[in-house]
Design an enzyme around this catalytic site. Structure first.
Site, short mmCIF file in Angstrom:
data_model
loop_
_atom_site.label_atom_id
_atom_site.label_comp_id
_atom_site.label_asym_id
_atom_site.label_seq_id
_atom_site.Cartn_x
_atom_site.Cartn_y
_atom_site.Cartn_z
N PRO A 24 0.85 -1.19 0.00
CG PRO A 24 0.10 -0.94 2.22
CD PRO A 24 0.91 -1.84 1.33
CG MET A 25 3.69 2.37 -1.59
SD MET A 25 5.07 2.39 -2.73
CE MET A 25 4.45 1.40 -4.08
CB ALA A 26 -0.24 7.55 0.85
CD GLN A 78 -2.57 0.52 5.32
OE1 GLN A 78 -2.28 1.64 4.88
NE2 GLN A 78 -1.65 -0.35 5.67
CB CYS A 108 1.07 6.02 8.76
SG CYS A 108 1.41 7.57 7.90
CE LYS A 147 3.09 -2.08 4.80
NZ LYS A 147 3.57 -0.74 5.11
N GLY A 209 9.93 -4.19 3.07
CA GLY A 209 11.11 -3.35 3.24
C GLY A 209 12.30 -3.84 2.45
C1 LIG Z 1 5.16 6.86 -1.22
C2 LIG Z 1 4.89 5.84 -0.15
C3 LIG Z 1 3.62 5.77 0.42
C4 LIG Z 1 3.34 4.80 1.40
N1 LIG Z 1 2.08 4.71 1.89
C5 LIG Z 1 1.76 3.71 2.75
C6 LIG Z 1 0.42 3.49 3.17
O1 LIG Z 1 -0.52 4.19 2.75
N2 LIG Z 1 0.19 2.48 4.05
C7 LIG Z 1 1.19 1.67 4.52
O2 LIG Z 1 0.94 0.77 5.31
N3 LIG Z 1 2.47 1.84 4.11
C8 LIG Z 1 2.77 2.82 3.24
N4 LIG Z 1 4.06 2.94 2.78
C9 LIG Z 1 5.08 1.97 3.22
C10 LIG Z 1 5.18 0.80 2.21
O3 LIG Z 1 3.99 0.06 2.18
C11 LIG Z 1 6.35 -0.15 2.57
O4 LIG Z 1 6.11 -0.75 3.81
C12 LIG Z 1 7.69 0.60 2.61
O5 LIG Z 1 7.82 1.46 1.51
C13 LIG Z 1 8.87 -0.36 2.64
O6 LIG Z 1 8.88 -1.19 1.51
P1 LIG Z 1 9.81 -0.92 0.19
O7 LIG Z 1 11.23 -0.87 0.66
O8 LIG Z 1 9.49 -2.10 -0.69
O9 LIG Z 1 9.37 0.38 -0.40
C14 LIG Z 1 4.36 3.91 1.83
C15 LIG Z 1 5.63 4.01 1.26
C16 LIG Z 1 5.91 4.94 0.28
C17 LIG Z 1 7.27 4.99 -0.33
#
Ligand SMILES: Cc1cc2nc3c(=O)[nH]c(=O)nc-3n(C[C@H](O)[C@H](O)[C@H](O)COP(=O)(O)O)c2cc1C
Length: 352
Positions: A24-26, A78, A108, A147, A209
């Site tokens: 999930p990514m905002a 989420q 978050c 999460k 991560g």
């Molecule tokens: C731009 C952005 C927005 C994110 N938004 C959310 C979110 O809405 N909810 C959430 O649980 N995690 C959010 N995350 C965290 C990611 O889901 C993930 O746990 C984190 O980026 C680590 O994984 P990665 O190294 O594969 O990016 C966000 C991360 C990024 C970079």
């Protein structure tokens, strides 16, 4: 025994075809992004975090996040918030909208969210965190997952204490992003904590991560005992990374393919958000798609300055003329628009 990334698994009764979960990514995880991730091999996809207060107030934009297609399954939506009752109401709306899983955000790190008592701060208030999970589990029939980060402060191990309690409260799976909230995205994710969490709970744990390659994904599956890996930033403008990690595709895409996927994504985003919102939303994606040595740097700058998406498309096609054929093939393989929208009040579809 080694877990194959392409093998199925379950969260409660929900069957998930591969061990790759799209994060999930905002500001990123729109429907177009989720559909693309699934096409490239993600077994489970997630919405971005949705404010339970926004749902409670019927905020039009927040309701737009509940836009779910008939083809979008399995899908986790989420929610975030700090009041158990409001979270329960939000979860019911999410279930009614068609989500297969309700995911709760206890990760978050952004001040705007933590100052309201939501997100990662709940890791320091385990009683409230458990009340939230209990209330949400009691409100819906679909599985409820959580999460979380490792904790608020650097070196925190709070997630290891809170995690088992959340499972007792009814969580059907846990995702751990083992960075502290303070770290934001600096340093590295310490997946030794993921392995410890796996030991402490009897539900699937998803490792989030720094998963950027097939090798790293397999290493995490082997070394931590996690049920699945989550891919976030590596998937931004890069569905081919999802394909590689999922074991489906190999090698870098050609320019035609990059342009075709970008234009497909642009058109789907316009259908979802409306032209005006999509125009701003898409700007960050140009760099993500066209970077990584695929196109010269000034090309992105040129696109960002163009006033309309029609001009952006035209410029993209002139840089990779063969992309029109690739795009026609991709569009031919997609389900028709009538097939894909669930029967919901029209207001939830927001911008078109
Ligand atoms: C731009 C952005 C927005 C994110 N938004 C959310 C979110 O809405 N909810 C959430 O649980 N995690 C959010 N995350 C965290 C990611 O889901 C993930 O746990 C984190 O980026 C680590 O994984 P990665 O190294 O594969 O990016 C966000 C991360 C990024 C970079």
């Amino acid at each position: 025994m080694a877990v194959e990334i392409q093998s199925p698994w379950r969260i409660g009764p929900v069957e998930i075809p591969t061990r790759l979960v799209l994060a999930p990514m905002a500001g990123v995880s729109v429907q177009a992004f989720r559909r693309q991730g699934r096409r490239f091999g993600a077994g489970l996809v997630c919405s971005e975090m949705v404010s339970c207060a926004g749902l409670q107030h019927g905020n039009e934009r927040t309701l737009g996040y509940l836009r779910i297609g008939r083809d979008e399954t399995p899908l986790a939506v989420q929610i975030f918030g700090s009041e158990p009752g409001v979270m329960a109401d939000a979860a019911r709306m999410v279930e009614d909208a068609g989500a297969d899983i309700v995911d709760i955000n206890f990760g978050c790190p952004v001040r705007k969210v933590t100052k309201t008592g939501a997100g990662a701060t709940l890791l320091e208030d385990p009683d409230r965190a458990c009340r939230i999970v209990g209330a949400v589990v009691g409100a819906v029939a679909v599985p409820v997952t959580v999460k979380m980060r490792r904790g608020l402060a650097d070196g925190s191990r709070d997630a290891l204490e809170v995690g088992p309690r959340l499972v007792e409260a009814g969580a059907a799976a846990l995702t751990l992003h083992p960075r502290s909230a303070k770290q934001m995205y600096t340093g590295t994710a310490d997946h030794s904590l993921t392995a410890e969490l796996v030991e402490r709970v009897d539900v699937p744990v998803i490792a989030s991560g720094d998963v950027t390659s097939r090798a790293r994904a397999q290493e995490l599956l082997d070394d931590t005992g996690c049920a699945a890996v989550m891919v976030g930033r590596a998937a931004q403008g890069n569905p081919w990374a999802v394909g590689q990690i999922a074991g489906r595709a190999n090698g870098e895409p050609g320019r035609e393919e990059v342009v075709a996927e970008l234009v497909l994504f642009m058109r789907a985003t316009v259908a979802e958000l409306g032209e005006q919102r999509a125009t701003g939303f898409l700007k960050k994606f140009y760099g993500w798609y066209l970077g990584r040595g695929r196109f010269p740097k000034p090309f992105k700058q040129e696109l960002v300055q163009l006033a309309t998406l029609a001009e952006v498309e035209e410029r993209l096609f002139s840089a990779a003329p063969g992309a029109t054929d690739v795009l026609a093939r991709l569009e031919g393989e997609l389900p028709g628009e009538d097939d894909v929208l669930l029967d919901l009040p029209i207001s939830v579809y927001g911008g078109g």
